[in-house]
Design a protein around this motif. Structure first.
Motif, mmCIF file in Angstrom:
data_model
loop_
_atom_site.group_PDB
_atom_site.id
_atom_site.type_symbol
_atom_site.label_atom_id
_atom_site.label_comp_id
_atom_site.label_asym_id
_atom_site.label_seq_id
_atom_site.Cartn_x
_atom_site.Cartn_y
_atom_site.Cartn_z
ATOM 1 N N LYS A 360 0.831 -1.203 0.000
ATOM 2 C CA LYS A 360 0.000 0.000 0.000
ATOM 3 C C LYS A 360 0.859 1.244 0.000
ATOM 4 O O LYS A 360 2.031 1.229 0.360
ATOM 5 C CB LYS A 360 -0.935 0.023 1.225
ATOM 6 N N GLY A 361 0.214 2.330 -0.424
ATOM 7 C CA GLY A 361 0.890 3.614 -0.403
ATOM 8 C C GLY A 361 1.891 3.777 -1.539
ATOM 9 O O GLY A 361 1.849 3.064 -2.548
ATOM 10 N N THR A 362 2.810 4.694 -1.361
ATOM 11 C CA THR A 362 3.736 5.067 -2.428
ATOM 12 C C THR A 362 4.789 4.011 -2.727
ATOM 13 O O THR A 362 5.553 4.166 -3.686
ATOM 14 C CB THR A 362 4.441 6.385 -2.062
ATOM 15 N N ILE A 363 4.854 2.938 -1.920
ATOM 16 C CA ILE A 363 5.788 1.846 -2.245
ATOM 17 C C ILE A 363 5.040 0.540 -2.518
ATOM 18 O O ILE A 363 5.594 -0.538 -2.371
ATOM 19 C CB ILE A 363 6.859 1.652 -1.142
ATOM 20 N N ARG A 364 3.802 0.657 -2.952
ATOM 21 C CA ARG A 364 3.029 -0.555 -3.241
ATOM 22 C C ARG A 364 3.645 -1.346 -4.391
ATOM 23 O O ARG A 364 3.421 -2.567 -4.499
ATOM 24 C CB ARG A 364 1.569 -0.224 -3.550
ATOM 25 N N SER A 365 4.390 -0.675 -5.261
ATOM 26 C CA SER A 365 5.002 -1.368 -6.402
ATOM 27 C C SER A 365 6.479 -1.679 -6.176
ATOM 28 O O SER A 365 7.146 -2.179 -7.081
ATOM 29 C CB SER A 365 4.859 -0.506 -7.668
ATOM 30 N N TRP A 366 6.978 -1.391 -4.985
ATOM 31 C CA TRP A 366 8.390 -1.610 -4.659
ATOM 32 C C TRP A 366 8.494 -2.414 -3.366
ATOM 33 O O TRP A 366 7.567 -2.462 -2.575
ATOM 34 C CB TRP A 366 9.120 -0.278 -4.504
ATOM 35 N N TYR A 367 9.649 -3.026 -3.163
ATOM 36 C CA TYR A 367 9.957 -3.729 -1.913
ATOM 37 C C TYR A 367 8.907 -4.800 -1.625
ATOM 38 O O TYR A 367 8.432 -4.949 -0.503
ATOM 39 C CB TYR A 367 10.071 -2.733 -0.745
ATOM 40 N N LYS A 368 8.579 -5.547 -2.664
ATOM 41 C CA LYS A 368 7.567 -6.580 -2.504
ATOM 42 C C LYS A 368 8.125 -7.740 -1.686
ATOM 43 O O LYS A 368 9.236 -8.203 -1.922
ATOM 44 C CB LYS A 368 7.105 -7.080 -3.879
ATOM 45 N N PRO A 369 7.333 -8.233 -0.737
ATOM 46 C CA PRO A 369 7.793 -9.386 0.050
ATOM 47 C C PRO A 369 7.701 -10.668 -0.769
ATOM 48 O O PRO A 369 7.077 -10.705 -1.833
ATOM 49 C CB PRO A 369 6.807 -9.405 1.225
ATOM 50 N N ASP A 370 8.314 -11.712 -0.259
ATOM 51 C CA ASP A 370 8.175 -13.018 -0.893
ATOM 52 C C ASP A 370 6.712 -13.436 -0.874
ATOM 53 O O ASP A 370 5.940 -13.032 0.007
ATOM 54 C CB ASP A 370 9.025 -14.050 -0.161
ATOM 55 N N GLU A 371 6.332 -14.259 -1.823
ATOM 56 C CA GLU A 371 4.937 -14.666 -1.946
ATOM 57 C C GLU A 371 4.423 -15.263 -0.645
ATOM 58 O O GLU A 371 5.062 -16.139 -0.041
ATOM 59 C CB GLU A 371 4.781 -15.685 -3.087
#
Length: 434
Positions: A360-371
């Motif tokens: 969520k927020g401005t990093i919703r497309s970055w720093y994604k956790p492992d599935e």
């Protein structure tokens, strides 16, 4: 920059498991991105340790962009409590005199606060708006004049209405919120833009005589604020006469303060979406709470002297949002602030209002956790011309919570290149720090 590469490599050798640290250290040393990154500061802290895990340029000042909102959030959290004041008002005979506290929620398209509208709509008294708008500079120090047409440059004001923007949306037809501005549209045969454009000095909006085929959009365009325009917009909504009077008539008289919106809703939108307008209005609300007047500098000065006086480096703090390049903070002072926030704000509140990597927020497309795993980065972004920053909390797989502040200024490369490189480093720390 060589110092950065070698030092960060050494830090990672100590901070994470040996087999992975060699791999990460080698990747950093060979990184063309960090060799071109301009001026970089980075600090990584395990609060359970007595010293930082790593620090580079931690004592030097950087333009923080929207990392400034961390200071605004902490100050507001400490001083505003659970609810803002929606209006100042006086009742005298058959009159109700009201004026702004800085509360941003009145008819805001994305906030659910209707207390002021309910009071003004239900009263049978004559309504008078005391003009305290001159207390507030519409634009902050160092803001660019060219931002007048962009949603992130909405004006600050004493009594905002509709978020101080016109929301245009177009599918088949063009819709406006509020509809009041429909009479201020200016179809221009020479205009070739794909979205409405406000005239610089007036609240008139250029649109094409004929929209291009298939044009669909939603956009917010700031309008020029004033007490008289606010009175007109309220009159249009309430169907009541509202007269603007000089603020001196109300000045010096102790007002009643109308309880308004819960602060949690404002913090969440301000932090997650990096909403500049809400950040600016929060500091005005703080000033109103402290002094019954509206002055951003008053809120900042109070916070520096009473809430932030224990920071190692004095914040060079100019506005609430971070739009001003006059703001300058050090990575160390941000780390110290993150420590204060974690000590004084419930963890569930932090996780609720901070942007979360991949979620969520401005990093919703970055720093994604492992599935299947929860977010591991809860942090505030900061993006401005020649400034990109990320500061917040890193949750490791081993169960620790680390504080970090990454700050880049004056870089000649695309910002996404820096984001990708930061993402690699923070992910490796998340995976392997023990």
């Amino acid at each position: 920059m060589q110092r950065f590469l070698l030092a960060l490599s050494s830090c990672l050798l100590l901070a994470i498991s040996a087999c992975s640290s060699l791999k990460v250290g080698k990747a950093i040393e060979q990184s063309e991105v960090f060799n071109k990154s301009g001026f970089t500061g980075f600090m990584l802290v395990d609060p359970e340790k007595d010293k930082p895990l790593y620090a580079l340029n931690e004592n030097l000042y950087f333009v923080p962009a929207s990392n400034t909102k961390l200071f605004t959030f902490y100050t507001s959290y400490k001083l505003l409590g659970e609810q803002v004041y929606a209006l100042n008002y006086l009742e005298s005979g058959d009159s109700l005199i009201f004026w702004g506290t800085g509360d941003p929620s009145l008819l805001h398209p994305d906030l659910k606060g209707g207390q002021a509208l309910e009071l003004l709509g239900k009263t049978d008294k004559k309504l008078y708006l005391a003009d305290n708008f001159p207390q507030v500079r519409a634009n902050g120090p160092g803001w660019s004049w060219s931002w007048y047409t962009y949603y992130f440059g909405a004006e600050r004001s004493a009594l905002p209405i509709y978020g101080n923007v016109v929301r245009f949306s177009k599918a088949n037809d063009l819709f406006l919120y509020p509809r009041y501005f429909g009479k201020l549209l200016y179809p221009d045969p020479a205009f070739t833009g794909s979205q409405p454009l406000r005239k610089f000095y007036e609240n008139r909006f250029q649109i094409p005589l004929h929209w291009p085929d298939g044009s669909n959009f939603q956009t917010d365009k700031p309008f020029i604020t004033s007490a008289h325009l606010t009175a007109s917009l309220l009159r249009d909504t309430l169907g009541k006469t509202i007269q603007v009077i000089p603020y001196n008539i109300a000045k010096g008289r102790k007002p009643q303060k109308l309880p308004g919106l819960g602060t949690a809703q404002i913090y969440k939108q301000m932090m997650e979406d990096s909403d500049n307008f809400l950040a600016e209005q929060l500091l005005l609300l703080v000033s109103d709470r402290l002094t019954d007047s509206l002055n951003t500098a008053t809120a900042i000065d109070y916070a520096k002297k009473n809430l932030l006086d224990d920071l190692s480096h004095e914040p060079q703090w100019a506005d609430g949002s971070g739009l001003s390049s006059d703001n300058k903070f050090t990575p160390k002072s941000i780390i110290e602030l993150l420590g204060k926030i974690r000590a004084e704000v419930p963890e569930e509140t932090i996780f609720d209002v901070f942007p979360a990597g991949g979620t969520k927020g401005t990093i919703r497309s970055w720093y994604k956790p492992d599935e299947g795993q929860p977010a591991y980065i809860y942090a505030k972004t900061g993006t401005l011309n020649n400034s990109i920053c990320l500061s917040g909390y890193l949750l490791t797989k081993s169960g620790k919570t680390l504080y970090f502040s990454f700050m880049h200024n004056n870089y000649p490369i695309p910002s996404d290149d820096l984001k990708r490189e930061m993402e690699k480093i923070l992910y490796q720390i998340h995976q392997h720090y023990r």
